[in-house]
Structure formats: C-alpha cells, structure tokens
Design an enzyme around this catalytic site. Structure first.
Site, short mmCIF file in Angstrom:
data_model
loop_
_atom_site.label_atom_id
_atom_site.label_comp_id
_atom_site.label_asym_id
_atom_site.label_seq_id
_atom_site.Cartn_x
_atom_site.Cartn_y
_atom_site.Cartn_z
CG ASN A 11 -2.06 -0.98 1.06
OD1 ASN A 11 -2.47 -1.27 -0.06
ND2 ASN A 11 -2.55 -1.51 2.16
CB VAL A 125 8.67 4.47 3.97
CG1 VAL A 125 7.29 4.83 4.51
CG2 VAL A 125 9.11 5.54 2.97
CG ASN A 127 7.12 2.35 10.86
OD1 ASN A 127 7.89 3.22 11.27
ND2 ASN A 127 5.93 2.61 10.36
NE ARG A 158 -0.97 10.14 9.96
CZ ARG A 158 -0.33 8.99 10.04
NH1 ARG A 158 0.57 8.78 10.98
NH2 ARG A 158 -0.58 8.03 9.17
CG HIS A 182 7.37 7.51 12.65
ND1 HIS A 182 6.47 8.53 12.58
CD2 HIS A 182 6.82 6.47 11.97
CE1 HIS A 182 5.41 8.13 11.90
NE2 HIS A 182 5.61 6.89 11.52
N1 APR Z 1 11.60 -7.45 -0.98
C1 APR Z 1 10.70 -6.64 -1.56
N2 APR Z 1 9.49 -6.41 -1.05
C2 APR Z 1 9.15 -7.05 0.08
C3 APR Z 1 10.05 -7.91 0.75
C4 APR Z 1 11.32 -8.10 0.17
N3 APR Z 1 12.24 -8.89 0.73
N4 APR Z 1 9.44 -8.40 1.86
C5 APR Z 1 8.20 -7.86 1.88
N5 APR Z 1 8.03 -7.04 0.81
C6 APR Z 1 6.85 -6.31 0.40
C7 APR Z 1 5.56 -7.12 0.60
O1 APR Z 1 5.44 -8.11 -0.39
C8 APR Z 1 4.51 -6.03 0.52
O2 APR Z 1 4.00 -5.88 -0.79
O3 APR Z 1 6.63 -5.13 1.16
C9 APR Z 1 5.27 -4.75 0.92
C10 APR Z 1 4.70 -4.10 2.16
O4 APR Z 1 3.44 -3.67 1.84
P1 APR Z 1 2.18 -3.77 2.86
O5 APR Z 1 2.19 -5.08 3.54
O6 APR Z 1 0.98 -3.32 2.10
O7 APR Z 1 2.55 -2.69 3.98
P2 APR Z 1 2.37 -1.11 3.89
O8 APR Z 1 1.11 -0.72 4.55
O9 APR Z 1 2.64 -0.66 2.52
O10 APR Z 1 3.56 -0.64 4.85
C11 APR Z 1 4.91 -0.81 4.47
O11 APR Z 1 5.68 1.19 5.52
O12 APR Z 1 4.64 2.80 6.82
C12 APR Z 1 5.43 1.63 6.82
O13 APR Z 1 4.79 0.55 8.88
C13 APR Z 1 4.74 0.47 7.49
O14 APR Z 1 6.73 -0.86 7.64
C14 APR Z 1 5.51 -0.69 6.93
C15 APR Z 1 5.82 -0.21 5.52
#
Ligand code: APR
Length: 318
Positions: A11, A125, A127, A158, A182
């Site tokens: 996302n 970005v 966390n 925000r 953060h």
């Molecule tokens: N390589 C590439 N992508 C990866 C890997 C990897 N090794 N491991 C996980 N991912 C991808 C996942 O497949 C997923 O599509 O990271 C993406 C994370 O997306 P979401 O689960 O939708 O999480 P999101 O809400 O986007 O948050 C991502 O940003 O704000 C921060 O706290 C939040 O740490 C989190 C990050």
C-alpha cells in the site's frame, strides 16, 4: 531522473510511486516487490500495480513511465530509491520477531539496490522507522547524507491537517516542525508552529492545541483503528515529496530522520530533525534552539529509538 520504490506491491509503496508519477518530475518510476505464491498460482503485485498506475497516465496527464519488476537489474542507475518493504505484525509474532524480520528485509533490499545503483539516495519508510533507516545506512555503505527516513513530513502533515480543521484555514498556510523518533514519543514544537507567520498559540487555546498534539502522536493508531490496517496515502505522498525535493534540488526544509553526530545532543543515531533536502540528499542538518522542556522531550524520544536499536543488536548477536 529514475526513481525506484521497493515494497511497491504493497500500500505505502504504491501510493508513493503513484504520487511520484503524478507529480511528473521523473522520467521513470520502477516498482519492485517479491512474487506472491498462492497454491499453484504466482502473483506479481509490483507488475500489476505498475500496469494499473501506468494506465492512469492519460487521465492524470503525466509522462513518467511506470514499470513493475521483481528483478533488481531493472532498477539500475536509480537516482533515488524509496524502501517501504516489510511485513506487518501477525498473530503470535513477538515485537522482537517483527524487528528482526523487517531488519533483514531492509538490509537485503538495500544491498540489492546499491549493487545496481551505487550512488543512489535512499529514503526509508519501513517501520520501526528510525532503526530501519540505520539498518539501511549500515547495509548501503553510502555516506549518511544519502540515507534518510521519512516520518516527520507525515507527522507534521497530520498535525497541520488537524490544525487546519480546527482553525478553518488552509493546511498549506500552516508551518510546523516535529522532532524525534517516529512514534508516540515524537516531539511536536508549538513554539515553532505558525499560520502564515502568526504564532499558532495566538490563534488557539492551550487545551485545544494540547489535544491536537496528543491526537498527532497517536495519528497512525487512529487510522489503524478505523481501517484495521495502517495508512498509506499520507505516508506514500510524504515519501514522494522528499524524492521530489531531492530530484529537483529544491532545498526544501523538512523534518526527516537523519544520522546525528552530536546535533541536538544526540550521537550515532537516526532521529527526526529539520534538514535541507536537495541534490544528493541531506545538504544540512539545521540545529534549532530548544528550551529545557523541548530538549528533555527530544532526549526521551531518542532514548526510545536507541532502546529499539539496542534490542535489534541484542537479537542479532544472540
Ligand atoms: N523485498 C521486496 N518487497 C518485500 C520484501 C522483500 N524482501 N518483503 C516484503 N516485501 C513487500 C511485501 O510483499 C509487501 O507488498 O513489502 C510490501 C509491504 O506492503 P504492505 O504489507 O501493504 O505494507 P504497507 O502498509 O505498505 O507498509 C509498508 O511502511 O509505513 C510503513 O509501517 C509500514 O513498515 C511498513 C511499511
């Protein structure tokens, strides 16, 4: 100008990529993510999101070529890389497990990125933000001014939105600064908050301002409570704004997670501070004056970040 976003099948990364494309300052934005297997089927979220976004180009009116991939070779010679890769906490997963998993993801992703873009600027970005930025910096081998974290722009956005609503003014006219890590120890600075130059304290009661500050500190949690998952539009847009400032050498002043070497009394730690962002990354860390109370809040926030970093080092050494 080439921008890569890793984790863009998710996302926050896809929101960042779309904002980059819509702002039309890059020639190319590359979305990277891993494959997802579901039984016999294999899905490619980065390719799907990229195709969907590219199909908005004629509607939004941008030229930025949006591409999706699972192969880091396609990211070669990126000027800026945004990392949003990570996993959310799942039932039964401890905080330490999550920390260790995400640190490994950020480390591997960073190593893959710098292999193909050895001179890139990295915006983290994922966390826990300040510690993941530290992990990326260590893994990258890049100078600290090229590796930074996105948190302060989101937190101030925000805060500005809440103030704009309360005061019935444009969010654009609110200038604000939030320091520190953060999380709920972040340090909003009412003394440095103005509405087109007018100190905010002249426009709002202390009680209302305090309530807005408290709401800002738990701003991420409020959204999780509403949606059952964490936010993406504002975090993605905030990361894209940092990329734009760097790409266009804008010399914008933003609160970002930067590596501190004594500034604000903090040593060898990433934490949120005002920086000048332009070509090459962080051009300057701006050390503003803090009174005793503000400094105490900053110290407390940085102690919390250091605690998480030490937890990670303990897990990695065990
Ligand atoms: N390589 C590439 N992508 C990866 C890997 C990897 N090794 N491991 C996980 N991912 C991808 C996942 O497949 C997923 O599509 O990271 C993406 C994370 O997306 P979401 O689960 O939708 O999480 P999101 O809400 O986007 O948050 C991502 O940003 O704000 C921060 O706290 C939040 O740490 C989190 C990050």
């Amino acid at each position: 100008m080439k921008i890569t976003v890793v984790g863009a099948g998710g996302n926050v990364g896809s929101a960042a990529a779309l904002t980059v494309a819509q702002r039309d300052f890059a020639n190319e934005v590359v979305l990277v993510d891993i494959e997802r297997k579901d039984g016999e089927k294999t899905f490619y979220p980065s390719k799907g999101r990229a195709l969907d976004q590219w199909q908005t180009a004629s509607i939004h009116g941008f030229d930025t070529r949006v591409k999706g991939t699972v192969d880091y070779a396609d990211t070669a010679n990126s000027d800026i890389c945004i990392i949003t890769a990570g996993v959310p906490r799942k039932p039964g997963m401890s905080r330490d497990d999550l920390l260790s998993i995400n640190a490994n993801i950020v480390k591997t992703v960073t190593q893959n990125l710098v292999k193909y873009s050895p001179d890139t600027v990295i915006i983290v970005v994922s966390n826990p933000l300040d510690v993941m930025t530290y992990v990326a910096w260590k893994a990258s081998g890049l100078p600290a001014e090229k590796v930074m974290g996105m948190a302060g722009i989101l937190d101030t956005a925000r805060y500005r939105s809440f103030l704009a609503e309360e005061l019935n003014v444009s969010p654009k006219d609110i200038q604000a600064l939030i320091l520190g890590g953060h999380g709920d120890t972040m340090v909003p600075l009412p003394r440095y908050t103005t509405v087109s130059g007018i100190p905010v304290t002249q426009l709002i009661s202390k009680e209302k301002l305090d309530a807005i500050i408290e709401r800002t500190k738990v701003g991420g949690g409020e959204l999780v409570g509403l949606m059952g998952t964490s936010a993406w539009f504002a975090p993605g847009a905030a990361a894209a704004q940092m990329a734009e400032a760097i790409a266009l050498d804008q010399n914008r002043i933003f609160p970002c997670a930067a590596y501190l070497t004594g500034q604000f009394g903090v040593n060898e730690l990433y934490s949120g501070v005002p920086v000048k962002l332009g070509k090459g990354g962080i051009k300057e860390i701006i050390e503003i004056e803090l009174d005793a109370d503000e400094q105490a809040l900053m110290d407390n926030s940085c102690a919390a970040v250091r605690g998480v970093l030490e937890d990670l080092q303990r897990i990695q050494n065990s």
